[in-house]
Design an enzyme around this catalytic site. Structure first.
Site, PDB file in Angstrom:
ATOM      1  N   ASP A   1      25.014   2.580 -26.113  1.00  0.00           N
ATOM      2  CA  ASP A   1      24.163   3.327 -25.163  1.00  0.00           C
ATOM      3  C   ASP A   1      24.879   3.333 -23.820  1.00  0.00           C
ATOM      4  OD1 ASP A   1      20.954   2.615 -23.559  1.00  0.00           O
ATOM      5  OD2 ASP A   1      22.086   4.501 -23.779  1.00  0.00           O
TER       6      ASP A   1
ATOM      7  N   ASP B   1      19.690  -0.130 -18.552  1.00  0.00           N
ATOM      8  CA  ASP B   1      18.376   0.250 -18.008  1.00  0.00           C
ATOM      9  C   ASP B   1      17.236  -0.375 -18.806  1.00  0.00           C
ATOM     10  OD1 ASP B   1      19.514   2.613 -19.830  1.00  0.00           O
ATOM     11  OD2 ASP B   1      17.344   2.521 -20.080  1.00  0.00           O
TER      12      ASP B   1
HETATM   13  N1  SAM Z   1      20.870   6.824 -21.621  1.00  0.00           N
HETATM   14  C1  SAM Z   1      22.115   6.986 -20.950  1.00  0.00           C
HETATM   15  C2  SAM Z   1      22.900   8.082 -21.565  1.00  0.00           C
HETATM   16  O1  SAM Z   1      22.339   8.767 -22.384  1.00  0.00           O
HETATM   17  O2  SAM Z   1      24.015   8.329 -21.171  1.00  0.00           O
HETATM   18  C3  SAM Z   1      22.826   5.663 -20.917  1.00  0.00           C
HETATM   19  C4  SAM Z   1      22.155   4.799 -19.901  1.00  0.00           C
HETATM   20  S1  SAM Z   1      22.720   3.185 -19.707  1.00  0.00           S
HETATM   21  C5  SAM Z   1      22.238   2.973 -18.057  1.00  0.00           C
HETATM   22  C6  SAM Z   1      24.490   3.334 -19.652  1.00  0.00           C
HETATM   23  C7  SAM Z   1      25.083   1.972 -19.387  1.00  0.00           C
HETATM   24  O3  SAM Z   1      26.364   1.837 -19.994  1.00  0.00           O
HETATM   25  C8  SAM Z   1      25.315   1.657 -17.895  1.00  0.00           C
HETATM   26  O4  SAM Z   1      24.475   0.607 -17.506  1.00  0.00           O
HETATM   27  C9  SAM Z   1      26.784   1.273 -17.812  1.00  0.00           C
HETATM   28  O5  SAM Z   1      27.040   0.236 -16.875  1.00  0.00           O
HETATM   29  C10 SAM Z   1      27.047   0.838 -19.245  1.00  0.00           C
HETATM   30  N2  SAM Z   1      28.471   0.846 -19.642  1.00  0.00           N
HETATM   31  C11 SAM Z   1      29.369   1.834 -19.443  1.00  0.00           C
HETATM   32  N3  SAM Z   1      30.579   1.483 -19.958  1.00  0.00           N
HETATM   33  C12 SAM Z   1      30.415   0.238 -20.509  1.00  0.00           C
HETATM   34  C13 SAM Z   1      31.291  -0.647 -21.197  1.00  0.00           C
HETATM   35  N4  SAM Z   1      32.584  -0.319 -21.398  1.00  0.00           N
HETATM   36  N5  SAM Z   1      30.794  -1.819 -21.639  1.00  0.00           N
HETATM   37  C14 SAM Z   1      29.482  -2.146 -21.428  1.00  0.00           C
HETATM   38  N6  SAM Z   1      28.594  -1.349 -20.761  1.00  0.00           N
HETATM   39  C15 SAM Z   1      29.065  -0.163 -20.317  1.00  0.00           C
END
Ligand code: SAM
Length: 280
Positions: free
Chosen positions: A158, A86
């Site tokens: 994150d 994000d």
């Molecule tokens: N602020 C949020 C929270 O507190 O949970 C996190 C937001 S951010 C949008 C989370 C991101 O992690 C998503 O865009 C998702 O696609 C990414 N994500 C999840 N698993 C992942 C992985 N194994 N490797 C890289 N990105 C990942």
């Protein structure tokens, strides 16, 4: 008839936001992505039915996940962000002039595209020349980091939550923590969120047990994030040296949540939280 977005924090507890409109919805290769305009918190990003970030309160989570490790590390030149699609976290990291390069490893290009379109306040930093965005699984990316030149001073995870079958679950394993440690420079630190303890206390226990085993120092701190269930949200750090509870530098510019006092106080855990921590 009012429209409500309802998130299940558990089988017995739900959170709901009054929605003025669903702005966007798409099934990506990794998750269901929704953008909702909520009456209370403004624009909000939802992944697989879980609230991720809202314009109304994103500053709390992003300031605390970025500034606590960065301001307690003596010289954070190279930063790795895993997840963070994000953009809010990279915005906070790149506020610091001492940061020379940031690699953001995000598994889902659709999230970055949605953020660019609907969350310009989060994605200011996407045009910063210090930032390189890599579309990959963060766990796989770390395994490919083999040489000294690939190492980082600070690694920030994150991601979405480890529960369920989303891609975030790969970022909470013992193997992942091993690879994080290997990817850190001497004196490096890593932080990942360890969720809402009133609803998922096992996450804090699982991560602190493993990080105590692997790192010289394991520290947990917390913040109150209205959009996340139960109000209390935790972060856990593994440190190869620095004490994250001690800010070493002042932050240039204003914050809406972070201050040096909030930084130090965040490590003062109530007995309820202390008991959830497993010391390996
Ligand atoms: N602020 C949020 C929270 O507190 O949970 C996190 C937001 S951010 C949008 C989370 C991101 O992690 C998503 O865009 C998702 O696609 C990414 N994500 C999840 N698993 C992942 C992985 N194994 N490797 C890289 N990105 C990942």
């Amino acid at each position: 008839m009012a429209l409500w977005f309802v998130e299940s924090a558990s089988a017995a507890h739900k959170l709901q936001w009054k929605v003025t409109r669903e702005v966007y919805s798409v099934e990506s290769s990794f998750q269901h992505i929704q953008v909702l305009e909520t009456e209370q918190f403004g624009m909000a990003l939802v992944l697989d039915g879980i609230m991720q970030t809202t314009l109304g309160d994103e500053f709390i989570y992003h300031e605390m996940l970025a500034l606590v490790p960065l301001l307690s590390h003596p010289d954070p030149k190279r930063v790795l962000i895993i997840g963070g699609g994000d953009g809010g976290l990279s915005r906070e990291v790149l506020r610091l002039p001492e940061v020379q390069s940031v690699v953001m490893v995000e598994i889902d290009p659709e999230v970055v595209d949605v953020a660019r379109r609907f969350f310009p306040h989060h994605t200011e930093a996407f045009n910063d020349e210090r930032l390189r965005i890599v579309f990959a699984d963060g766990a796989n990316f770390l395994q490919s980091q083999a040489t000294e030149a690939d190492k980082f001073d600070v690694i920030l995870v994150d991601s979405t939550d480890p529960e369920g079958d989303g891609p975030g679950r790969f970022l909470y394993t013992s193997e992942f923590h091993r690879d994080v440690k290997r990817a850190l420079n001497d004196g490096g630190v890593y932080v990942q969120h360890t969720g809402a303890p009133f609803f998922n206390p096992e996450v804090l226990g699982m991560v602190t047990e493993d990080v105590h085993r692997k790192f010289p120092l394991c520290q947990t701190y917390w913040a109150s994030v209205p959009s996340y269930p139960g109000g209390i949200f935790t972060f856990t750090a593994g440190s190869m040296g620095p004490d994250l509870s001690k800010p070493l530098r002042e932050l240039p510019g204003e914050c809406r949540w972070y201050t040096p006092e909030i930084h130090r106080l965040a490590f003062s855990l109530p007995p309820y939280l202390q008991k959830l921590i497993v010391r390996g």
